[in-house]
Scaffold this motif. Structure first.
Motif, PDB file in Angstrom:
ATOM      1  N   ARG A   1      21.748 -82.857  43.890  1.00  0.00           N
ATOM      2  CA  ARG A   1      22.842 -82.146  43.868  1.00  0.00           C
ATOM      3  C   ARG A   1      24.218 -82.680  44.015  1.00  0.00           C
ATOM      4  NH1 ARG A   1      23.646 -79.845  47.872  1.00  0.00           N
ATOM      5  NH2 ARG A   1      21.956 -80.786  48.552  1.00  0.00           N
TER       6      ARG A   1
ATOM      7  N   GLU B   1      24.183 -73.815  48.096  1.00  0.00           N
ATOM      8  CA  GLU B   1      22.633 -74.159  47.698  1.00  0.00           C
ATOM      9  C   GLU B   1      22.037 -74.682  48.989  1.00  0.00           C
ATOM     10  OE1 GLU B   1      22.489 -76.254  44.098  1.00  0.00           O
ATOM     11  OE2 GLU B   1      20.354 -76.650  44.568  1.00  0.00           O
ATOM     12  N   LEU B   2      22.803 -75.563  49.750  1.00  0.00           N
ATOM     13  CA  LEU B   2      22.325 -76.250  50.654  1.00  0.00           C
ATOM     14  C   LEU B   2      22.058 -75.183  51.950  1.00  0.00           C
ATOM     15  CD1 LEU B   2      21.381 -78.853  52.135  1.00  0.00           C
ATOM     16  CD2 LEU B   2      23.853 -79.005  52.942  1.00  0.00           C
TER      17      LEU B   2
ATOM     18  N   PHE C   1      30.221 -77.863  58.587  1.00  0.00           N
ATOM     19  CA  PHE C   1      30.867 -78.465  57.550  1.00  0.00           C
ATOM     20  C   PHE C   1      30.208 -78.378  56.166  1.00  0.00           C
ATOM     21  CE2 PHE C   1      32.066 -82.169  54.843  1.00  0.00           C
ATOM     22  CZ  PHE C   1      33.585 -81.828  54.462  1.00  0.00           C
ATOM     23  N   LEU C   2      29.040 -79.216  56.239  1.00  0.00           N
ATOM     24  CA  LEU C   2      28.107 -79.161  55.226  1.00  0.00           C
ATOM     25  C   LEU C   2      27.507 -77.859  54.522  1.00  0.00           C
ATOM     26  CD1 LEU C   2      25.665 -82.141  56.581  1.00  0.00           C
ATOM     27  CD2 LEU C   2      27.689 -82.274  54.786  1.00  0.00           C
TER      28      LEU C   2
ATOM     29  N   ARG D   1      27.783 -82.460  46.206  1.00  0.00           N
ATOM     30  CA  ARG D   1      28.387 -81.802  46.866  1.00  0.00           C
ATOM     31  C   ARG D   1      29.912 -81.679  46.479  1.00  0.00           C
ATOM     32  NH1 ARG D   1      26.242 -84.251  52.216  1.00  0.00           N
ATOM     33  NH2 ARG D   1      24.247 -82.987  52.033  1.00  0.00           N
ATOM     34  N   SER D   2      30.367 -80.661  46.658  1.00  0.00           N
ATOM     35  CA  SER D   2      31.720 -80.402  46.266  1.00  0.00           C
ATOM     36  C   SER D   2      32.603 -80.420  47.750  1.00  0.00           C
ATOM     37  CB  SER D   2      32.359 -79.316  45.690  1.00  0.00           C
ATOM     38  OG  SER D   2      31.762 -77.973  46.420  1.00  0.00           O
ATOM     39  N   HIS D   3      33.610 -80.890  48.046  1.00  0.00           N
ATOM     40  CA  HIS D   3      34.494 -80.768  49.069  1.00  0.00           C
ATOM     41  C   HIS D   3      35.684 -80.767  49.166  1.00  0.00           C
ATOM     42  CE1 HIS D   3      34.145 -85.090  48.744  1.00  0.00           C
ATOM     43  NE2 HIS D   3      33.091 -84.800  48.294  1.00  0.00           N
ATOM     44  N   GLY D   4      36.349 -79.932  49.702  1.00  0.00           N
ATOM     45  CA  GLY D   4      37.873 -79.698  49.522  1.00  0.00           C
ATOM     46  C   GLY D   4      38.878 -80.690  49.958  1.00  0.00           C
TER      47      GLY D   4
ATOM     48  N   GLU E   1      30.262 -75.814  52.947  1.00  0.00           N
ATOM     49  CA  GLU E   1      30.983 -76.411  51.694  1.00  0.00           C
ATOM     50  C   GLU E   1      29.954 -76.073  50.512  1.00  0.00           C
ATOM     51  OE1 GLU E   1      30.048 -81.343  51.623  1.00  0.00           O
ATOM     52  OE2 GLU E   1      31.893 -80.620  51.231  1.00  0.00           O
ATOM     53  N   ASP E   2      28.646 -76.096  50.700  1.00  0.00           N
ATOM     54  CA  ASP E   2      27.531 -76.159  49.800  1.00  0.00           C
ATOM     55  C   ASP E   2      26.486 -74.967  49.840  1.00  0.00           C
ATOM     56  OD1 ASP E   2      25.347 -76.787  48.399  1.00  0.00           O
ATOM     57  OD2 ASP E   2      25.320 -78.645  48.706  1.00  0.00           O
TER      58      ASP E   2
END
Ligand code: SF4
Ligand code: SF4
Lengths: 201, 292
Positions: A183, B97-98, B90-91, A185-188, B94-95
Motif C-alpha cells: 500500500r 487501512e492500517l 501518526f501512522l 501511505r499518504s501523508h499531509g 494517516e492510514d
C-alpha cells in the motif's frame, strides 16, 4: 579523481537488478517511498553512523536496496546494524524516502531470516515475557521501595501476546508481519510535500 | 490539570529515581497524576520495531487505547516511549487501512483504537499546557550558578513531521526549561549528537560518547541535563567506561530534567534520587543556595 565512495562495479562483475528485496520491503513498510531515492546524499550529511564508521552510508544502503542486493544487506555483517536510529536521514531527505524506516524494515527481514544479532531477540523476548524491556530483579523492588515508590505494576502479558500474529513465529519473536498487502501511505505534512502528493493515488 | 503518566520500562526498572523526581515535582506545577492500569512496554522503538513492525504498532495502539478509555492525556517520561506512541498515533491517523488492520487485532482483546488521546513528553506538556510561569513559581531554590550542558537526544525532536516539538536543528525547549529553574544552559558543539545506544557495534558508540563528553568538557559546564533514560544509560556509567578506554577522566554528573526541577523546588538530593547515579552531583548541589 576525487574520492568517491560509490561502489564501482568491477569490470568483470555484472550487477543484476532484482526487485525481490524491494517488494519485501514495500510490504513491511506499506509503501514504496524508497523508489524515489535519487542518490543525492543529503541523508549522509548528518548521519552519525556515517560520521563514525567507514562501513556505513545510508545513501549506499538505499542504492543496494534499489539494486536488490539482499546478499549484502541481509548478510550477518550487514551495515544496517550500525544505524543508531537517530532519524536525521528522515529529517534531511528531500525525497521523503525515510532511509531509517527502510533500515528498520531490513532489520525485520533479517530477523525473519534468522540473522539478527542476539541482543535484538533478547530485548524482544524480555518484552514478550514480562511486558518490560528490562529484567526485573529483586534489587529493582528494593530500590523502588527505598525511594518511596509504589510496587512495580504487572503488565497484562497475555493480552499483549493476543495481539501478535497467530502464526506462532511472531510470538516467539522470530518473525515480522507476513502477507501484508502493499500500500502507499499518504501523508499531509511532509517537508517534501510535492513529492508525496505525486505518490498519492 | 489531570495527566496519565506513561512510565515505560526503563525508568521504573532501571532508573526509578527519575520516576520519583517526576512524581514529586509535577504536583508542584498544579498537576494531578492519575495512574492507569494495564500498560505494557510502549514497545521499544528500536529493537522491537526492528523485529516485528506490525506487532509493535498494535501493542502501541493498545497502550494508547487505555488512555482513550480513561479520557486522559498521556504524558511520557522517556523519549523512546514518546517516539513509539507518537509515531503510532501518526501512522494510524494517516492510514485508515492500517488502522483497520490494527483494530482487527485489537478486537481480539475487546479493544479499539480511536485516536482520541493525546500523547506528549512531559517537558512538552509543561511548555505548551502548564506554562513556564508555573515552573518559575514552583521554584524555591533557583539553581543559580549551575551551568547545564543540554543533551537533546534524537527522539524528542525527530522526525519533526511526526514529533512537532521544536525545530530539530535549533531547538530551544530544554534551554528554556533549564533557564526557568534558574540554571544556565550551556551550548556545546555536540549537543544534538545521538547517544549511540541504538547502534549495535562495539566501537562506534564509544567514539560518539567520547565526542560528546569532550565537547561538554570544553564547554566547562557543571553537569549534563537530559530527558531520556536511554541517553542516560549511555552516559552515566558510559562516561566512566569510555574515559577508561580513552585514558581520560570525565566527571560530569548526568541530571534528568525532573531532578533539576525537584532540586529547584527545594527537594533534597535523596528525594530526587541523585545519590543513585554513578557520577555524583553532591558538589554542585552543595554549592546551591539553601531553599527559601
Ligand atoms: S537523502 Fe533521500 S534521495 Fe538523497 S540519497 Fe538519501 S535517501 Fe536518497
Ligand atoms: S537513522 Fe541511521 S541512517 Fe539515518 S541518519 Fe541516523 S544513523 Fe544514519
Amino acid at each position: 579523481m576525487p574520492a568517491d565512495k560509490s561502489p564501482e562495479p568491477e569490470s568483470d562483475e555484472r550487477v543484476v537488478l532484482s526487485f525481490e528485496l524491494r517488494r519485501e520491503i514495500d510490504q513491511i513498510i506499506g509503501g514504496n517511498h524508497h523508489n524515489y531515492c535519487y542518490q543525492c546524499g543529503a541523508c549522509v550529511a548528518q548521519c552519525p553512523a556515517a560520521r563514525f564508521s567507514d562501513r556505513f552510508n545510508p545513501r549506499l544502503i538505499m542504492l543496494d536496496l534499489l539494486l536488490g542486493r539482499a546478499d549484502k544487506l541481509l548478510a550477518a555483517d550487514s551495515p544496517i546494524w550500525l544505524c543508531t536510529n537517530c532519524y536525521s536521514c528522515y529529517e534531511r531527505c528531500p525525497q521523503d524516502v525515510r532511509p531509517v524506516e527502510v533500515i528498520i524494515a531490513l532489520k525485520n527481514l533479517a530477523g525473519r531470516k534468522g540473522v539478527a544479532p542476539d541482543s535484538v531477540s533478547l530485548l524482544t523476548r524480555n518484552i514478550l515475557k514480562t511486558g518490560y524491556s528490562g529484567v526485573v530483579t529483586p534489587v529493582v523492588h528494593k530500590t523502588r521501595e527505598k525511594l518511596g515508590l509504589d510496587p512495580l505494576p504487572e503488565p497484562p502479558v497475555d493480552e499483549m501476546l493476543e495481539l501478535l500474529d497467530s502464526g506462532s513465529d511472531e510470538r516467539d519473536a522470530s518473525a515480522g508481519p507476513r502477507e501484508e498487502k502493499t500500500r502507499e501511505r499518504s501523508h499531509g505534512e511532509t517537508p517534501a510535500g510535492n513529492a508525496s502528493q505525486r505518490r498519492k493515488k | 490539570m489531570k495527566l496519565a503518566p506513561f512510565l515505560g520500562c526503563m525508568i521504573p526498572i532501571k532508573y526509578p529515581q527519575m520516576e520519583a523526581a517526576f512524581r514529586r515535582s509535577m504536583p508542584n506545577l498544579g498537576v494531578e497524576l492519575v495512574d492507569l492500569e494495564g500498560f505494557t512496554c510502549c514497545p521499544d522503538p528500536i529493537y522491537f520495531k526492528a523485529r516485528d513492525a506490525l506487532g509493535w504498532l498494535t501493542i502501541a495502539a493498545r497502550n494508547l487505547s487505555i488512555a482513550e478509555e480513561a479520557g486522559l492525556p498521556l504524558v511520557t517520561l522517556c523519549s523512546g516511549c514518546t517516539a513509539t506512541l507518537k509515531e503510532a498515533r501518526f501512522l494510524l491517523g494517516e492510514d485508515e487501512e492500517l488502522r483497520a488492520r490494527v483494530n482487527e487485532r485489537l478486537a481480539r482483546i475487546g479493544r479499539e483504537y480511536r485516536g482520541t488521546a493525546s500523547v506528549e513528553h512531559a517537558v512538552v506538556v509543561i511548555r505548551d499546557e502548564i506554562g513556564m510561569d508555573a515552573v518559575r513559581e514552583s521554584v524555591k531554590r533557583p539553581l543559580e550558578g549551575m551551568s547545564v550542558a543540554i543533551h537533546y537526544g534524537c527522539h524528542l525532536l525527530k522526525p519533526s513531521q511526526i514529533m512537532h516539538v521544536d525545530d530539530a536543528d535549533y531547538p530551544s525547549i530544554l534551554e528554556d526549561l533549564v533557564t526557568a529553574v534558574g540554571a544556565t544552559p550551556v551550548a556545546h558543539q555536540e549537543e544534538l549528537l545521538c547517544c549511540g545506544k541504538g547502534c549495535l557495534d562495539d566501537e562506534m558508540p564509544v567514539e560518539m560518547v567520547y565526542s560528546i563528553f569532550s565537547s561538554i568538557r570544553n564547554s566547562e559546564a557543571d553537569c549534563m541535563g537530559l530527558i531520556c533514560p536511554t541517553c542516560f544509560s549511555s552516559f552515566d556509567l558510559g562516561q566512566i567506561v569510555v574515559g577508561r578506554k580513552k585514558g581520560v577522566k570525565f566527571e560530569i554528573p548526568i541530571i534528568y530534567f525532573f531532578q533539576l526541577l525537584g532540586l529547584a523546588q527545594g527537594l533534597p538530593l535523596e528525594d530526587v534520587g541523585l545519590h543513585l547515579h554513578k557520577v555524583k552531583a553532591d558538589d554542585i548541589v552543595a554549592r546551591l543556595p539553601s531553599p527559601a
